[in-house]
Write a protein that holds these residues in place. Sequence first.
Motif, PDB file in Angstrom:
ATOM      1  N   LEU A 276       0.351  -3.237  -2.929  1.00  0.00           N
ATOM      2  CA  LEU A 276      -0.735  -2.831  -2.042  1.00  0.00           C
ATOM      3  C   LEU A 276      -0.295  -1.688  -1.133  1.00  0.00           C
ATOM      4  N   GLN A 277       0.955  -1.703  -0.719  1.00  0.00           N
ATOM      5  CA  GLN A 277       1.463  -0.611   0.113  1.00  0.00           C
ATOM      6  C   GLN A 277       1.477   0.697  -0.668  1.00  0.00           C
ATOM      7  N   PHE A 278       1.832   0.610  -1.950  1.00  0.00           N
ATOM      8  CA  PHE A 278       1.848   1.798  -2.796  1.00  0.00           C
ATOM      9  C   PHE A 278       0.438   2.371  -2.946  1.00  0.00           C
ATOM     10  N   VAL A 279      -0.524   1.477  -3.188  1.00  0.00           N
ATOM     11  CA  VAL A 279      -1.915   1.903  -3.338  1.00  0.00           C
ATOM     12  C   VAL A 279      -2.452   2.458  -2.020  1.00  0.00           C
ATOM     13  N   SER A 280      -2.060   1.839  -0.909  1.00  0.00           N
ATOM     14  CA  SER A 280      -2.606   2.229   0.393  1.00  0.00           C
ATOM     15  C   SER A 280      -2.230   3.654   0.775  1.00  0.00           C
ATOM     16  N   THR A 281      -1.078   4.114   0.296  1.00  0.00           N
ATOM     17  CA  THR A 281      -0.673   5.486   0.600  1.00  0.00           C
ATOM     18  C   THR A 281      -1.655   6.474   0.002  1.00  0.00           C
ATOM     19  N   GLN A 282      -2.032   6.226  -1.260  1.00  0.00           N
ATOM     20  CA  GLN A 282      -3.025   7.082  -1.907  1.00  0.00           C
ATOM     21  C   GLN A 282      -4.375   6.949  -1.201  1.00  0.00           C
ATOM     22  N   LEU A 283      -4.700   5.711  -0.822  1.00  0.00           N
ATOM     23  CA  LEU A 283      -5.973   5.460  -0.149  1.00  0.00           C
ATOM     24  C   LEU A 283      -6.039   6.188   1.196  1.00  0.00           C
ATOM     25  N   ALA A 284      -4.955   6.108   1.957  1.00  0.00           N
ATOM     26  CA  ALA A 284      -4.932   6.759   3.270  1.00  0.00           C
ATOM     27  C   ALA A 284      -5.127   8.260   3.138  1.00  0.00           C
TER      28      ALA A 284
END
Length: 469
Positions: A276-284
């Motif tokens: 989720l942290q990996f995905v959140s970087t792209q999301l941010a």
Amino acid sequence: MDPYQVALHPNLPFDVDELNHHILQSVTDGIHVIDLKGTVLIENRASSLMLGWCGDCLVGKSGHAAIHHHHADGTEFPAHECPIYATLNDGIAREVDDDVFWRQDGSSFPVQYRTAALCNPDGVRYGVTVVFRDITERKRAGLMQQTLHGIANCAHDCESPAALYPQVHRMISALLSNDHFCIALFDEVNELLSFPYWVDARSSALAPVPLAQGGRVAEVIQQDRAILLNGVQMAGHVPHDWLGVPLRASKRVIGALVVKSEDPARPYTEADRDLLQFVSTQLATSIERTQKESQLRRMAQFDALTDLPNRSLFDDRLLAALQQAHRRSEHLALMFIDLDKFKPVNDKFGHATGDALLKMVADRLKTLLRTSDTVGRIGGDEFVAVLHPLAGAKDAGLVAEKIRQTLSEPFSLTGGLYLEISASIGVAIYTGAAAGGPNAIGPAELARIADAAMYRAKRSGGNAWIVAD
């Protein structure tokens, strides 16, 4: 002599059976062997670990009934449709790239497997060997790559963060189960935490709160770290897992992504946290980009001082209203509103006071009009409004009088300053569609008529309105 017979070293320290056992147990792929009736003959250590069966507990049971009884979607998997049973029947080797096997605890995992007929030295088939591997990580990596690509595409296609959030929720739900999903954004200037996207059947979205009152979400943001909690127990709530990760963009934390699960069979893990942290970087990054693009679009369409539609956006809305009025044979009014005695305010009290006064005028105009109407600022102390739908000229006059009276009331500014101004209002009525044609004019001509009526009102002394004939 079989040219492919297994070659053995003459000084082999073990007999062949013991060597075969060692080889079987050393292989990291699962090896599952069944006889012609489908009964399990052999399971190696890797198979037992993946399937969750202790030692040889699976041996002697029906392999299909134990590990291959249902499809991934939970529907029953008949044995006569099973590729493993097909190899039992015809001896043809098969490769299956994506299937599921079921563990003893009732959970499933994705597998890739190969089947091969098992024959004695005379070539008589007596079983099938199934070599399989857990492809959970491979599928997750593929799904995560797909999710990242999807988020990037959504960020490019969505015109606003609000349109992006539900798309992201849908994609992340394919990676992690969640009974609660929210995106929290941090306003550094005002030290506020807002929740622009919130999905939770048990609670409604929170209103913006100071960061200090943001609880665990604030902790994620302030400490810039992911927080994973298992088995959280709250009064009146089902125990749940809670996972929050910071949204980092441009080397700063802009908010947090939070998921919650009430499924005890699928607790969140550290792998889920990292994912989720990996995905959140792209999301941010996507959120920040859509926010900037949305701000740029708004700056191009709205007046920076009053936040009213500027001339470009107002013209677009006027044209759309005229087209709709024409289709529906409705009336429409266009108003030009010019403030009287505004220049002396700027000259005497300065532009900051003048700007504050313009904001208050805009606020009064917005409260007077309906949501179906549009009010805009087209420059200086000039405002415009389109009233649609409208019963007729009489109603336009009533609204114009209400605006005149409201803008004539004193304005209270900071420092105990009270200012009085007034307005000259010109009104043009669109009736062409209803009448069948002679007055079916376009927006430019309608604007010319309203502007001329406004100047007539101003030349008459101001603080007045005129509806053009």
